[in-house]
Design a protein around this motif. Structure first.
Motif, short mmCIF file in Angstrom:
data_model
loop_
_atom_site.label_atom_id
_atom_site.label_comp_id
_atom_site.label_asym_id
_atom_site.label_seq_id
_atom_site.Cartn_x
_atom_site.Cartn_y
_atom_site.Cartn_z
N VAL A 10 8.62 -15.10 -38.15
CA VAL A 10 8.31 -16.38 -38.11
C VAL A 10 8.90 -17.10 -36.71
N ALA A 11 7.99 -17.95 -36.23
CA ALA A 11 8.42 -18.49 -34.91
C ALA A 11 9.79 -19.44 -34.86
N SER A 12 10.67 -19.25 -34.14
CA SER A 12 11.77 -19.91 -34.28
C SER A 12 11.23 -21.38 -34.02
N VAL A 13 12.03 -22.32 -34.67
CA VAL A 13 11.92 -23.84 -34.57
C VAL A 13 13.08 -24.56 -34.00
N PRO A 14 13.02 -25.18 -32.70
CA PRO A 14 14.05 -25.57 -32.08
C PRO A 14 14.01 -27.06 -32.52
N ALA A 15 15.07 -27.64 -32.47
CA ALA A 15 15.38 -29.13 -32.45
C ALA A 15 16.57 -29.89 -31.81
N GLU A 16 16.25 -30.58 -31.20
CA GLU A 16 17.28 -31.25 -29.89
C GLU A 16 17.87 -32.42 -30.42
N ALA A 17 19.14 -32.83 -30.04
CA ALA A 17 19.65 -34.23 -30.36
C ALA A 17 20.84 -34.21 -29.47
N ARG A 18 20.83 -35.27 -28.35
CA ARG A 18 21.80 -35.51 -27.37
C ARG A 18 22.60 -34.28 -26.99
N GLY A 19 21.86 -33.36 -26.36
CA GLY A 19 22.34 -32.06 -25.61
C GLY A 19 22.52 -30.98 -26.78
N THR A 21 20.99 -28.34 -29.11
CA THR A 21 19.77 -27.79 -29.53
C THR A 21 20.08 -26.86 -30.83
N LEU A 22 19.37 -27.04 -31.72
CA LEU A 22 19.47 -26.13 -33.02
C LEU A 22 18.20 -25.04 -33.05
N ASN A 23 18.32 -23.83 -33.05
CA ASN A 23 17.32 -22.96 -33.28
C ASN A 23 17.45 -22.19 -34.45
N PHE A 24 16.20 -22.35 -35.25
CA PHE A 24 16.08 -21.61 -36.67
C PHE A 24 15.16 -20.53 -36.46
N GLY A 25 15.00 -19.31 -37.01
CA GLY A 25 14.14 -18.37 -36.97
C GLY A 25 14.50 -17.56 -38.38
N ALA A 26 13.37 -16.76 -38.57
CA ALA A 26 13.30 -15.84 -39.76
C ALA A 26 12.27 -14.84 -39.58
N ARG A 27 12.62 -13.77 -40.27
CA ARG A 27 11.54 -12.54 -40.16
C ARG A 27 11.56 -11.65 -41.41
N VAL A 28 10.49 -11.24 -41.68
CA VAL A 28 10.25 -10.29 -42.90
C VAL A 28 9.86 -9.02 -42.38
#
Length: 182
Positions: A10-19, A21-28
């Motif tokens: 599953v493609a990583s999902v980045p999220a940014e806020a004031r410097g 960066t959070l990146n969530f990913g998963a795989r099976v």
């Protein structure tokens, strides 16, 4: 013996806020394994992860969260399935001043580390890392083959300690590791 591995990343999902960066990913990672030898006990000899004849298996379900903030970063990856249960089965049992430790404590943790990346291309990290040695990884989607060779099990799967990486060009990195055990 024939084994068919299927991995869904599953493609990583980045999220940014004031410097930050959070990146969530998963795989099976799942597979179907069939042995043309049709072993009577249902076990494929000399196989580690895909060792059951004529069966589907759930090799690994994993999820990670990575945070980056102005050079500081951390990553935690958790997983369940046949692969983590197999590779952590050899984890020694200890009961010392830090408390009990065995495979049941560590098998859910794929990676956990924190570090800092300096402007000059130097990154220093400490924690639990997947092993960098060998042609194969415990993550099936990173391998040339979906099933791990028997030689893969002669190398360490994970290390705990410190590592420093220095970029020495656009495609080259020098690494120095100080880790616990081999």
């Amino acid at each position: 013996m024939s084994a068919l591995f299927v991995a869904l990343v599953v493609a990583s999902v980045p999220a940014e806020a004031r410097g930050l960066t959070l990146n969530f990913g998963a795989r099976v990672e799942s597979f179907y394994s069939y042995s043309f030898n049709e072993p009577s006990n249902g076990v494929n000899n000399y196989r580690i992860i895909d060792n059951r004849h004529n069966s589907f298996g759930l090799s690994a379900v994993a999820a990670h969260l990575q945070a980056d903030f102005h050079g500081a970063h951390a990553r935690v990856a958790l997983w369940v399935g046949h692969t983590p249960s197999t590779i952590y089965a050899g984890e020694p049992t200890a009961d010392d001043s830090l408390g009990p430790s065995d495979a049941s404590v560590w098998r859910l943790l794929e990676e956990a580390y924190a570090g800092y990346r300096f402007d000059m291309g130097l990154t220093i990290q400490g924690g639990l890392f997947l092993g960098p040695i060998g042609l194969e990884s415990v993550r099936a989607h990173e391998n040339w083959n979906w099933s791990s060779s028997i030689l893969n099990f002669g190398f360490p799967f994970y290390h705990t300690g410190l590592r420093a990486n220095l970029d020495v060009g656009p495609h080259h990195t020098v690494s120095v590791w100080a880790v616990n055990g081999f």
